[in-house]
Design a protein around this motif. Structure first.
Motif, short mmCIF file in Angstrom:
data_model
loop_
_atom_site.label_atom_id
_atom_site.label_comp_id
_atom_site.label_asym_id
_atom_site.label_seq_id
_atom_site.Cartn_x
_atom_site.Cartn_y
_atom_site.Cartn_z
N GLU A 18 46.33 -33.80 -13.50
CA GLU A 18 46.78 -33.45 -12.15
C GLU A 18 46.77 -31.95 -11.92
N VAL A 19 46.91 -31.19 -13.02
CA VAL A 19 46.98 -29.74 -12.93
C VAL A 19 46.02 -29.15 -13.95
N THR A 20 45.41 -28.02 -13.61
CA THR A 20 44.58 -27.33 -14.59
C THR A 20 44.82 -25.82 -14.45
N SER A 21 44.16 -25.06 -15.28
CA SER A 21 44.31 -23.61 -15.24
C SER A 21 42.93 -22.97 -15.34
N SER A 22 42.86 -21.70 -15.02
CA SER A 22 41.58 -21.00 -15.16
C SER A 22 41.17 -20.96 -16.63
N HIS A 23 42.16 -20.99 -17.54
CA HIS A 23 41.83 -21.01 -18.97
C HIS A 23 41.17 -22.32 -19.37
N GLU A 24 41.76 -23.44 -18.91
CA GLU A 24 41.21 -24.75 -19.27
C GLU A 24 39.82 -24.91 -18.66
N LEU A 25 39.68 -24.55 -17.38
CA LEU A 25 38.37 -24.64 -16.73
C LEU A 25 37.35 -23.77 -17.47
N GLY A 26 37.79 -22.56 -17.80
CA GLY A 26 36.88 -21.63 -18.47
C GLY A 26 36.41 -22.16 -19.81
N LYS A 27 37.34 -22.77 -20.54
CA LYS A 27 36.97 -23.32 -21.85
C LYS A 27 35.97 -24.45 -21.69
N ARG A 28 36.19 -25.29 -20.69
CA ARG A 28 35.25 -26.40 -20.46
C ARG A 28 33.88 -25.92 -20.04
N LEU A 29 33.86 -24.81 -19.28
CA LEU A 29 32.62 -24.40 -18.65
C LEU A 29 31.92 -23.24 -19.36
N GLY A 30 32.59 -22.66 -20.35
CA GLY A 30 31.98 -21.51 -21.00
C GLY A 30 31.90 -20.31 -20.07
N ILE A 31 32.87 -20.21 -19.17
CA ILE A 31 32.96 -19.07 -18.23
C ILE A 31 34.33 -18.45 -18.46
N SER A 32 34.45 -17.12 -18.36
CA SER A 32 35.75 -16.51 -18.63
C SER A 32 36.75 -16.90 -17.55
N SER A 33 38.01 -17.01 -17.96
CA SER A 33 39.04 -17.39 -16.99
C SER A 33 39.19 -16.32 -15.92
N ALA A 34 38.95 -15.05 -16.29
CA ALA A 34 39.03 -13.97 -15.30
C ALA A 34 37.98 -14.15 -14.21
N GLN A 35 36.77 -14.55 -14.64
CA GLN A 35 35.69 -14.80 -13.68
C GLN A 35 36.07 -15.91 -12.72
N ILE A 36 36.64 -16.97 -13.25
CA ILE A 36 37.01 -18.11 -12.41
C ILE A 36 38.07 -17.69 -11.39
N ARG A 37 39.09 -16.95 -11.88
CA ARG A 37 40.14 -16.50 -10.94
C ARG A 37 39.55 -15.61 -9.86
N LYS A 38 38.64 -14.73 -10.27
CA LYS A 38 38.02 -13.81 -9.31
C LYS A 38 37.18 -14.58 -8.29
N ASP A 39 36.41 -15.54 -8.78
CA ASP A 39 35.57 -16.33 -7.86
C ASP A 39 36.44 -17.05 -6.83
N LEU A 40 37.51 -17.68 -7.31
CA LEU A 40 38.33 -18.47 -6.39
C LEU A 40 39.13 -17.58 -5.44
N SER A 41 39.39 -16.33 -5.86
CA SER A 41 40.17 -15.43 -5.01
C SER A 41 39.40 -15.06 -3.74
N HIS A 42 38.07 -15.21 -3.76
CA HIS A 42 37.27 -14.96 -2.55
C HIS A 42 37.71 -15.87 -1.41
N PHE A 43 38.30 -16.99 -1.76
CA PHE A 43 38.64 -17.97 -0.74
C PHE A 43 40.16 -18.00 -0.51
N GLY A 44 40.81 -16.91 -0.87
CA GLY A 44 42.23 -16.79 -0.57
C GLY A 44 43.13 -17.20 -1.72
N GLY A 45 42.52 -17.70 -2.81
CA GLY A 45 43.34 -18.08 -3.95
C GLY A 45 43.91 -19.46 -3.75
N PHE A 46 43.73 -20.29 -4.72
CA PHE A 46 44.16 -21.69 -4.57
C PHE A 46 45.35 -22.03 -5.46
N GLY A 47 45.76 -21.09 -6.30
CA GLY A 47 46.85 -21.44 -7.22
C GLY A 47 47.83 -20.28 -7.33
#
Lengths: 206, 206
Positions: A30-59
Protein backbone atom coordinates in the motif's frame (compact mmCIF):
# COMPACT_ATOMS: atom_id res chain seq x y z
CA UNK A 1 -0.26 19.75 -13.48
CA UNK A 2 1.47 18.69 -16.68
CA UNK A 3 3.78 21.33 -18.04
CA UNK A 4 5.82 21.58 -21.19
CA UNK A 5 8.80 22.57 -19.07
CA UNK A 6 9.32 19.02 -17.84
CA UNK A 7 12.37 17.55 -19.58
CA UNK A 8 11.59 14.65 -21.88
CA UNK A 9 14.11 12.48 -20.02
CA UNK A 10 11.93 12.84 -16.89
CA UNK A 11 8.78 12.00 -18.85
CA UNK A 12 10.56 8.92 -20.21
CA UNK A 13 11.04 7.57 -16.67
CA UNK A 14 7.45 8.10 -15.49
CA UNK A 15 6.05 5.01 -17.30
CA UNK A 16 8.80 2.96 -15.62
CA UNK A 17 7.74 4.27 -12.20
CA UNK A 18 4.10 3.63 -13.05
CA UNK A 19 4.86 0.04 -14.07
CA UNK A 20 6.72 -0.56 -10.80
CA UNK A 21 3.85 0.93 -8.79
CA UNK A 22 1.34 -1.30 -10.56
CA UNK A 23 3.51 -4.28 -9.73
CA UNK A 24 3.74 -3.24 -6.07
CA UNK A 25 -0.05 -2.84 -5.95
CA UNK A 26 -0.46 -6.34 -7.42
CA UNK A 27 1.77 -7.60 -4.64
CA UNK A 28 -0.62 -5.97 -2.12
CA UNK A 29 1.74 -3.22 -1.02
CA UNK A 30 0.00 0.00 0.00
CA UNK A 31 2.96 2.29 0.66
CA UNK A 32 6.38 2.58 -0.93
CA UNK A 33 9.39 4.87 -0.76
CA UNK A 34 11.84 6.38 -3.22
CA UNK A 35 14.39 3.95 -1.74
CA UNK A 36 12.28 0.87 -2.44
CA UNK A 37 11.39 2.09 -5.94
CA UNK A 38 15.01 2.93 -6.60
CA UNK A 39 16.19 -0.48 -5.51
CA UNK A 40 13.66 -2.18 -7.76
CA UNK A 41 14.48 0.00 -10.73
CA UNK A 42 18.21 0.52 -10.39
CA UNK A 43 17.65 4.29 -10.24
CA UNK A 44 18.86 6.43 -7.33
CA UNK A 45 16.22 7.42 -4.80
CA UNK A 46 17.33 11.05 -5.17
CA UNK A 47 16.60 10.88 -8.90
CA UNK A 48 13.14 9.48 -8.26
CA UNK A 49 12.33 12.18 -5.69
CA UNK A 50 13.59 14.86 -8.07
CA UNK A 51 11.58 13.49 -11.00
CA UNK A 52 8.37 13.33 -9.00
CA UNK A 53 8.94 16.81 -7.54
CA UNK A 54 8.36 18.23 -11.05
CA UNK A 55 4.71 17.41 -10.52
CA UNK A 56 4.39 19.03 -7.12
CA UNK A 57 5.55 16.09 -5.04
CA UNK A 58 3.34 13.16 -4.28
CA UNK A 59 4.59 12.11 -0.86
CA UNK A 60 5.66 13.50 2.47
CA UNK A 61 9.27 13.32 3.56
CA UNK A 62 9.74 10.27 5.75
CA UNK A 63 6.30 8.74 5.34
CA UNK A 64 6.73 7.39 1.81
CA UNK A 65 4.30 7.35 -1.08
CA UNK A 66 0.77 5.98 -1.01
CA UNK A 67 0.89 3.63 -3.99
CA UNK A 68 -2.73 3.93 -5.10
CA UNK A 69 -2.58 7.72 -5.00
CA UNK A 70 0.80 8.07 -6.72
CA UNK A 71 -0.23 5.57 -9.38
CA UNK A 72 -3.41 7.49 -10.11
CA UNK A 73 -1.52 10.78 -10.32
CA UNK A 74 1.06 9.35 -12.70
CA UNK A 75 -1.69 7.86 -14.84
CA UNK A 76 -3.26 11.31 -15.11
CA UNK A 77 0.03 13.05 -15.87
CA UNK A 78 0.79 10.53 -18.62
CA UNK A 79 -2.84 10.62 -19.83
CA UNK A 80 -3.15 6.86 -19.57
CA UNK A 81 -6.11 6.91 -17.19
CA UNK A 82 -8.20 6.88 -20.39
CA UNK A 83 -8.41 4.32 -23.21
CA UNK A 84 -6.65 5.13 -26.48
CA UNK A 85 -7.45 3.98 -30.00
CA UNK A 86 -4.45 2.89 -32.03
CA UNK A 87 -4.09 2.17 -35.75
CA UNK A 88 -1.66 -0.49 -36.92
CA UNK A 89 -0.14 -0.17 -40.39
CA UNK A 90 1.28 -3.37 -41.82
CA UNK A 91 -0.10 -6.88 -41.41
CA UNK A 92 3.00 -8.89 -42.32
CA UNK A 93 4.96 -11.08 -39.90
CA UNK A 94 5.83 -8.22 -37.60
CA UNK A 95 2.42 -6.51 -37.78
CA UNK A 96 0.70 -9.81 -37.06
CA UNK A 97 2.81 -10.32 -33.96
CA UNK A 98 2.03 -6.78 -32.82
CA UNK A 99 -1.70 -7.26 -33.45
CA UNK A 100 -1.70 -10.44 -31.37
CA UNK A 101 0.20 -8.99 -28.42
CA UNK A 102 -2.30 -8.67 -25.57
CA UNK A 103 -0.20 -6.27 -23.51
CA UNK A 104 -1.45 -3.22 -25.41
CA UNK A 105 -5.16 -3.62 -24.67
CA UNK A 106 -4.43 -4.70 -21.10
CA UNK A 107 -2.83 -1.33 -20.52
CA UNK A 108 -5.39 0.81 -22.33
CA UNK A 109 -4.10 0.89 -25.91
CA UNK A 110 -6.70 -0.63 -28.19
CA UNK A 111 -5.76 -1.45 -31.75
CA UNK A 112 -8.99 -0.62 -33.54
CA UNK A 113 -7.78 -0.75 -37.14
CA UNK A 114 -5.21 -2.76 -39.07
CA UNK A 115 -4.29 -1.48 -42.53
CA UNK A 116 -2.23 -3.06 -45.28
CA UNK A 117 -1.63 -2.35 -48.96
CA UNK A 118 -1.50 -5.98 -50.13
CA UNK A 119 -4.60 -7.03 -52.03
CA UNK A 120 -3.96 -10.55 -50.75
CA UNK A 121 -4.22 -9.44 -47.15
CA UNK A 122 -7.06 -6.90 -47.38
CA UNK A 123 -10.32 -8.33 -46.10
CA UNK A 124 -8.64 -11.19 -44.27
CA UNK A 125 -8.86 -11.65 -40.52
CA UNK A 126 -5.91 -11.12 -38.26
CA UNK A 127 -6.87 -12.32 -34.78
CA UNK A 128 -9.97 -10.26 -34.03
CA UNK A 129 -9.20 -7.67 -36.71
CA UNK A 130 -10.20 -7.44 -40.35
CA UNK A 131 -7.40 -6.03 -42.48
CA UNK A 132 -8.47 -2.83 -44.22
CA UNK A 133 -7.04 -1.21 -47.36
CA UNK A 134 -4.43 1.42 -46.59
CA UNK A 135 -6.12 3.83 -49.04
CA UNK A 136 -8.94 4.16 -46.54
CA UNK A 137 -6.64 4.98 -43.63
CA UNK A 138 -6.58 8.79 -44.16
CA UNK A 139 -10.38 9.05 -44.08
CA UNK A 140 -10.85 6.67 -41.16
CA UNK A 141 -8.09 8.19 -39.03
CA UNK A 142 -9.58 11.68 -39.46
CA UNK A 143 -13.17 10.53 -38.84
CA UNK A 144 -12.28 8.59 -35.70
CA UNK A 145 -9.73 11.16 -34.51
CA UNK A 146 -7.04 8.53 -34.04
CA UNK A 147 -3.85 10.16 -32.75
CA UNK A 148 -1.65 7.09 -32.20
CA UNK A 149 -0.36 4.65 -34.82
CA UNK A 150 2.12 1.80 -35.01
CA UNK A 151 4.15 1.27 -38.18
CA UNK A 152 5.12 -2.31 -39.03
CA UNK A 153 5.86 -2.04 -42.75
CA UNK A 154 9.16 -2.71 -44.57
CA UNK A 155 11.77 0.01 -44.00
CA UNK A 156 11.47 1.47 -47.50
CA UNK A 157 7.78 2.31 -47.03
CA UNK A 158 7.94 3.60 -43.47
CA UNK A 159 8.63 7.28 -44.23
CA UNK A 160 5.77 7.50 -46.73
CA UNK A 161 3.39 5.80 -44.31
CA UNK A 162 4.46 8.19 -41.54
CA UNK A 163 3.71 11.20 -43.74
CA UNK A 164 0.26 9.86 -44.58
CA UNK A 165 -0.45 9.25 -40.89
CA UNK A 166 0.70 12.72 -39.87
CA UNK A 167 -1.43 14.36 -42.57
CA UNK A 168 -4.39 12.45 -41.12
CA UNK A 169 -3.79 13.83 -37.62
CA UNK A 170 -1.60 11.18 -35.99
CA UNK A 171 0.74 12.74 -33.45
CA UNK A 172 2.38 9.71 -31.80
CA UNK A 173 4.04 6.94 -33.81
CA UNK A 174 5.51 3.71 -32.52
CA UNK A 175 7.81 2.64 -35.34
CA UNK A 176 8.74 -1.04 -35.67
CA UNK A 177 10.31 -0.52 -39.11
CA UNK A 178 14.11 -0.58 -38.79
CA UNK A 179 14.64 2.96 -40.04
CA UNK A 180 14.63 6.48 -38.62
CA UNK A 181 11.70 8.71 -39.53
CA UNK A 182 11.80 12.42 -40.29
CA UNK A 183 8.80 14.06 -38.68
CA UNK A 184 7.81 17.62 -37.74
CA UNK A 185 8.43 18.70 -34.13
CA UNK A 186 4.79 18.35 -33.08
CA UNK A 187 4.91 14.62 -33.83
CA UNK A 188 6.46 12.14 -31.39
CA UNK A 189 8.14 8.96 -32.57
CA UNK A 190 9.41 6.04 -30.55
CA UNK A 191 11.32 3.13 -32.00
CA UNK A 192 11.23 -0.59 -31.35
CA UNK A 193 14.15 -2.42 -32.94
CA UNK A 194 15.29 -5.24 -30.66
CA UNK A 195 18.42 -5.86 -32.74
CA UNK A 196 19.74 -2.41 -31.80
CA UNK A 197 19.43 -3.41 -28.16
CA UNK A 198 21.34 -6.64 -28.76
CA UNK A 199 24.06 -4.81 -30.68
CA UNK A 200 24.70 -2.34 -27.90
CA UNK A 201 25.22 -5.25 -25.51
CA UNK A 202 27.56 -7.36 -27.64
CA UNK A 203 30.07 -4.50 -27.42
CA UNK A 204 30.58 -5.52 -23.79
CA UNK A 205 30.85 -9.27 -24.36
CA UNK A 206 34.29 -10.83 -24.29
CA UNK B 1 40.16 -0.26 -30.48
CA UNK B 2 37.26 -0.87 -28.10
CA UNK B 3 37.83 0.60 -24.68
CA UNK B 4 35.86 0.55 -21.49
CA UNK B 5 36.25 4.30 -21.26
CA UNK B 6 33.68 4.93 -23.97
CA UNK B 7 30.46 6.19 -22.35
CA UNK B 8 27.53 3.83 -22.66
CA UNK B 9 25.44 6.61 -24.23
CA UNK B 10 27.94 6.68 -27.13
CA UNK B 11 27.81 2.89 -27.47
CA UNK B 12 24.01 3.10 -27.54
CA UNK B 13 24.14 5.30 -30.66
CA UNK B 14 26.58 3.14 -32.64
CA UNK B 15 23.96 0.55 -33.67
CA UNK B 16 21.79 3.41 -34.93
CA UNK B 17 24.69 4.69 -37.07
CA UNK B 18 25.37 1.17 -38.28
CA UNK B 19 21.76 0.69 -39.29
CA UNK B 20 21.77 3.96 -41.22
CA UNK B 21 25.02 2.99 -42.98
CA UNK B 22 23.58 -0.37 -43.98
CA UNK B 23 20.57 1.42 -45.40
CA UNK B 24 22.80 3.84 -47.34
CA UNK B 25 24.79 0.90 -48.71
CA UNK B 26 21.54 -0.78 -49.83
CA UNK B 27 20.68 2.44 -51.65
CA UNK B 28 24.04 2.16 -53.47
CA UNK B 29 25.69 5.10 -51.75
CA UNK B 30 29.46 4.74 -51.33
CA UNK B 31 30.30 7.85 -49.32
CA UNK B 32 28.43 9.75 -46.64
CA UNK B 33 29.06 12.61 -44.23
CA UNK B 34 28.25 13.43 -40.65
CA UNK B 35 25.77 15.98 -42.07
CA UNK B 36 23.93 13.41 -44.18
CA UNK B 37 23.87 10.89 -41.32
CA UNK B 38 22.75 13.59 -38.92
CA UNK B 39 19.90 14.64 -41.17
CA UNK B 40 18.71 11.05 -41.54
CA UNK B 41 18.92 10.36 -37.84
CA UNK B 42 17.88 13.64 -36.29
CA UNK B 43 21.23 13.82 -34.48
CA UNK B 44 23.61 16.77 -34.85
CA UNK B 45 26.57 16.22 -37.15
CA UNK B 46 28.87 17.46 -34.36
CA UNK B 47 27.55 14.71 -32.10
CA UNK B 48 28.17 12.08 -34.74
CA UNK B 49 31.74 13.26 -35.36
CA UNK B 50 32.39 13.33 -31.63
CA UNK B 51 30.96 9.84 -31.11
CA UNK B 52 33.03 8.36 -33.92
CA UNK B 53 36.19 10.16 -32.76
CA UNK B 54 36.16 7.91 -29.66
CA UNK B 55 37.29 5.15 -31.98
CA UNK B 56 40.10 7.06 -33.60
CA UNK B 57 38.01 8.74 -36.30
CA UNK B 58 36.93 6.94 -39.42
CA UNK B 59 36.90 9.76 -41.97
CA UNK B 60 38.93 12.69 -43.12
CA UNK B 61 37.69 16.22 -42.54
CA UNK B 62 35.92 17.40 -45.67
CA UNK B 63 35.98 14.15 -47.63
CA UNK B 64 33.28 12.31 -45.72
CA UNK B 65 33.13 8.68 -44.65
CA UNK B 66 33.56 5.67 -46.90
CA UNK B 67 30.41 3.74 -46.05
CA UNK B 68 31.77 0.21 -46.54
CA UNK B 69 34.82 0.94 -44.38
CA UNK B 70 32.93 2.75 -41.60
CA UNK B 71 30.29 0.05 -41.55
CA UNK B 72 32.92 -2.66 -41.19
CA UNK B 73 34.69 -0.76 -38.41
CA UNK B 74 31.46 -0.25 -36.49
CA UNK B 75 30.59 -3.91 -36.90
CA UNK B 76 33.94 -4.81 -35.37
CA UNK B 77 33.62 -2.32 -32.52
CA UNK B 78 30.15 -3.65 -31.67
CA UNK B 79 31.32 -7.26 -32.22
CA UNK B 80 28.50 -7.93 -34.65
CA UNK B 81 30.78 -8.95 -37.52
CA UNK B 82 30.39 -12.46 -36.10
CA UNK B 83 27.27 -14.60 -35.62
CA UNK B 84 25.86 -14.94 -32.11
CA UNK B 85 23.85 -17.75 -30.56
CA UNK B 86 20.86 -16.64 -28.53
CA UNK B 87 18.64 -18.58 -26.13
CA UNK B 88 14.97 -17.67 -25.83
CA UNK B 89 13.18 -18.36 -22.56
CA UNK B 90 9.40 -18.51 -22.79
CA UNK B 91 7.32 -19.89 -25.63
CA UNK B 92 3.99 -18.21 -24.88
CA UNK B 93 2.36 -15.58 -27.09
CA UNK B 94 5.22 -13.15 -26.75
CA UNK B 95 8.00 -15.73 -27.02
CA UNK B 96 6.34 -17.21 -30.10
CA UNK B 97 6.28 -13.82 -31.77
CA UNK B 98 9.94 -13.28 -30.88
CA UNK B 99 10.89 -16.73 -32.21
CA UNK B 100 9.15 -16.02 -35.50
CA UNK B 101 10.69 -12.58 -36.05
CA UNK B 102 13.18 -12.92 -38.90
CA UNK B 103 15.06 -9.70 -38.18
CA UNK B 104 17.29 -11.35 -35.57
CA UNK B 105 18.86 -13.99 -37.82
CA UNK B 106 19.10 -11.52 -40.71
CA UNK B 107 21.38 -9.40 -38.54
CA UNK B 108 23.49 -12.19 -37.05
CA UNK B 109 21.56 -13.16 -33.92
CA UNK B 110 20.53 -16.79 -34.19
CA UNK B 111 18.03 -18.16 -31.73
CA UNK B 112 19.38 -21.67 -31.26
CA UNK B 113 17.29 -22.79 -28.28
CA UNK B 114 13.79 -22.10 -27.01
CA UNK B 115 13.04 -23.13 -23.42
CA UNK B 116 9.77 -23.26 -21.52
CA UNK B 117 8.60 -24.76 -18.24
CA UNK B 118 5.15 -25.84 -19.40
CA UNK B 119 4.86 -29.60 -19.89
CA UNK B 120 2.24 -28.88 -22.55
CA UNK B 121 4.70 -26.87 -24.61
CA UNK B 122 7.88 -28.92 -24.13
CA UNK B 123 8.65 -31.05 -27.18
CA UNK B 124 6.33 -29.08 -29.45
CA UNK B 125 7.57 -27.20 -32.47
CA UNK B 126 7.64 -23.43 -32.62
CA UNK B 127 8.48 -22.42 -36.17
CA UNK B 128 11.79 -24.18 -36.80
CA UNK B 129 12.47 -24.71 -33.09
CA UNK B 130 11.63 -27.55 -30.75
CA UNK B 131 10.70 -26.29 -27.31
CA UNK B 132 13.06 -27.68 -24.65
CA UNK B 133 12.51 -28.06 -20.90
CA UNK B 134 13.82 -25.13 -18.93
CA UNK B 135 15.50 -27.51 -16.46
CA UNK B 136 17.98 -28.34 -19.19
CA UNK B 137 18.83 -24.70 -19.90
CA UNK B 138 21.67 -24.39 -17.31
CA UNK B 139 23.55 -27.39 -18.73
CA UNK B 140 23.00 -26.46 -22.39
CA UNK B 141 23.90 -22.79 -21.94
CA UNK B 142 27.17 -23.73 -20.24
CA UNK B 143 28.05 -26.44 -22.77
CA UNK B 144 27.36 -24.22 -25.77
CA UNK B 145 28.83 -21.11 -24.15
CA UNK B 146 25.73 -19.05 -24.90
CA UNK B 147 26.20 -15.51 -23.63
CA UNK B 148 22.99 -13.86 -24.89
CA UNK B 149 19.41 -14.66 -23.89
CA UNK B 150 15.97 -13.20 -24.38
CA UNK B 151 13.39 -13.42 -21.60
CA UNK B 152 9.73 -13.66 -22.63
CA UNK B 153 8.13 -15.13 -19.52
CA UNK B 154 5.43 -13.62 -17.26
CA UNK B 155 6.74 -10.78 -15.09
CA UNK B 156 6.64 -12.79 -11.85
CA UNK B 157 9.10 -15.38 -13.19
CA UNK B 158 11.52 -13.03 -14.95
CA UNK B 159 13.89 -12.36 -12.03
CA UNK B 160 14.29 -16.06 -11.26
CA UNK B 161 14.91 -16.87 -14.92
CA UNK B 162 17.48 -14.07 -15.11
CA UNK B 163 19.36 -15.48 -12.12
CA UNK B 164 19.43 -18.95 -13.67
CA UNK B 165 20.73 -17.51 -16.95
CA UNK B 166 23.45 -15.49 -15.23
CA UNK B 167 24.60 -18.51 -13.22
CA UNK B 168 24.92 -20.36 -16.53
CA UNK B 169 27.17 -17.68 -18.00
CA UNK B 170 24.74 -15.38 -19.82
CA UNK B 171 26.02 -11.79 -19.81
CA UNK B 172 23.53 -9.99 -22.06
CA UNK B 173 19.77 -10.19 -21.54
CA UNK B 174 17.04 -8.74 -23.71
CA UNK B 175 14.05 -8.65 -21.40
CA UNK B 176 10.55 -8.63 -22.87
CA UNK B 177 8.91 -9.25 -19.49
CA UNK B 178 7.36 -6.01 -18.22
CA UNK B 179 9.50 -5.77 -15.10
CA UNK B 180 12.90 -4.45 -14.11
CA UNK B 181 15.60 -6.99 -13.36
CA UNK B 182 18.25 -6.80 -10.67
CA UNK B 183 21.51 -8.07 -12.08
CA UNK B 184 25.17 -7.81 -11.11
CA UNK B 185 27.25 -5.10 -12.84
CA UNK B 186 28.95 -7.50 -15.25
CA UNK B 187 25.59 -8.37 -16.80
CA UNK B 188 23.89 -6.11 -19.33
CA UNK B 189 20.13 -5.87 -19.63
CA UNK B 190 18.03 -4.13 -22.24
CA UNK B 191 14.27 -3.85 -22.09
CA UNK B 192 11.56 -4.09 -24.71
CA UNK B 193 8.19 -2.92 -23.46
CA UNK B 194 6.31 -1.14 -26.24
CA UNK B 195 3.63 0.11 -23.84
CA UNK B 196 6.23 2.22 -22.02
CA UNK B 197 7.03 3.90 -25.33
CA UNK B 198 3.34 4.62 -25.97
CA UNK B 199 2.88 5.99 -22.45
CA UNK B 200 5.71 8.46 -22.79
CA UNK B 201 4.10 9.82 -25.95
CA UNK B 202 0.54 10.18 -24.67
CA UNK B 203 1.85 12.76 -22.20
CA UNK B 204 2.28 15.08 -25.17
CA UNK B 205 -1.11 14.43 -26.80
CA UNK B 206 -3.82 17.02 -26.35
Amino acid sequence: MASNDIPDIVISRLPVYLRALERLAQEDHEVTSSHELGKRLGISSAQIRKDLSHFGGFGKQGTGYKIAYLREQLRQVLKVEREWQVALIGAGDLGSAVARYRGFAERGFHITHVFDSSTEKIGRSLGTYRIQPIDQAPRILVEEEIRIAMIAVPAEYAQGVAEMLIAAGVRAILNYAPINLNVPPEVHVQYIDPVLHLQRMTYYLT
